[in-house]
Design a protein around this motif. Structure first.
Motif, PDB file in Angstrom:
ATOM      1  N   ARG A 150      55.111  -6.345  79.062  1.00  0.00           N
ATOM      2  CA  ARG A 150      54.892  -6.445  77.620  1.00  0.00           C
ATOM      3  C   ARG A 150      55.337  -7.801  77.092  1.00  0.00           C
ATOM      4  O   ARG A 150      56.347  -8.343  77.506  1.00  0.00           O
ATOM      5  N   GLU A 209      50.787  -3.409  74.851  1.00  0.00           N
ATOM      6  CA  GLU A 209      51.158  -4.616  75.595  1.00  0.00           C
ATOM      7  C   GLU A 209      52.115  -5.531  74.828  1.00  0.00           C
ATOM      8  O   GLU A 209      52.512  -6.579  75.325  1.00  0.00           O
ATOM      9  N   ILE A 210      52.498  -5.105  73.605  1.00  0.00           N
ATOM     10  CA  ILE A 210      53.359  -5.932  72.753  1.00  0.00           C
ATOM     11  C   ILE A 210      54.629  -5.161  72.384  1.00  0.00           C
ATOM     12  O   ILE A 210      54.574  -3.994  72.012  1.00  0.00           O
ATOM     13  N   LEU A 233      51.290  -4.801  65.194  1.00  0.00           N
ATOM     14  CA  LEU A 233      51.526  -5.287  66.552  1.00  0.00           C
ATOM     15  C   LEU A 233      52.246  -4.247  67.407  1.00  0.00           C
ATOM     16  O   LEU A 233      51.972  -4.115  68.597  1.00  0.00           O
ATOM     17  N   SER A 234      53.166  -3.508  66.803  1.00  0.00           N
ATOM     18  CA  SER A 234      53.924  -2.515  67.571  1.00  0.00           C
ATOM     19  C   SER A 234      53.056  -1.353  68.044  1.00  0.00           C
ATOM     20  O   SER A 234      53.449  -0.621  68.953  1.00  0.00           O
ATOM     21  N   ASP A 235      51.889  -1.197  67.444  1.00  0.00           N
ATOM     22  CA  ASP A 235      50.953  -0.159  67.899  1.00  0.00           C
ATOM     23  C   ASP A 235      50.263  -0.527  69.212  1.00  0.00           C
ATOM     24  O   ASP A 235      49.675   0.328  69.858  1.00  0.00           O
ATOM     25  N   ARG A 236      50.345  -1.794  69.583  1.00  0.00           N
ATOM     26  CA  ARG A 236      49.702  -2.267  70.816  1.00  0.00           C
ATOM     27  C   ARG A 236      50.642  -2.034  71.999  1.00  0.00           C
ATOM     28  O   ARG A 236      51.787  -2.472  71.975  1.00  0.00           O
TER      29      ARG A 236
END
Length: 90
Positions: A2, A27-28, A22-25
């Motif tokens: 990540r 990979e992040i 972004l926190s929903d992704r």
């Protein structure tokens, strides 16, 4: 692996909204959501950040219309010379 991301913006809605999106992704990993002054207080924490999303301009401020430039300079000075290069997005 990540990507570790920090969002820096003085506007609460923009900063929190972007950090939430972004926190929903998967990979992040959002490791910080900071106003410019708080970002200037970080030191060694920047070594573990892959990407810093920094809002460079803030026309609402009377003292400094480009607080993000100081944040980017601060990050560059604080990062260990052994840390991998970080990406900055304005």
């Amino acid at each position: 692996m990540r990507k570790r991301v920090v969002v820096v913006d003085d506007d609460d809605i923009s900063r929190r909204g972007l950090a939430e999106l972004l926190s929903d992704r998967p990979e992040i990993e959002v490791v910080g959501s900071l106003v410019h002054s708080d970002a200037l207080e970080w030191a060694s924490e920047w070594d573990s950040v892959d990407t810093a999303l920094v809002d460079a301009a803030d026309s609402r401020r009377d003292d400094d219309h480009f607080p993000g430039v100081g944040v980017v300079d601060h990050i560059r000075r604080r990062r260990s010379r052994f840390a991998l290069g970080a990406r900055f997005q304005f």
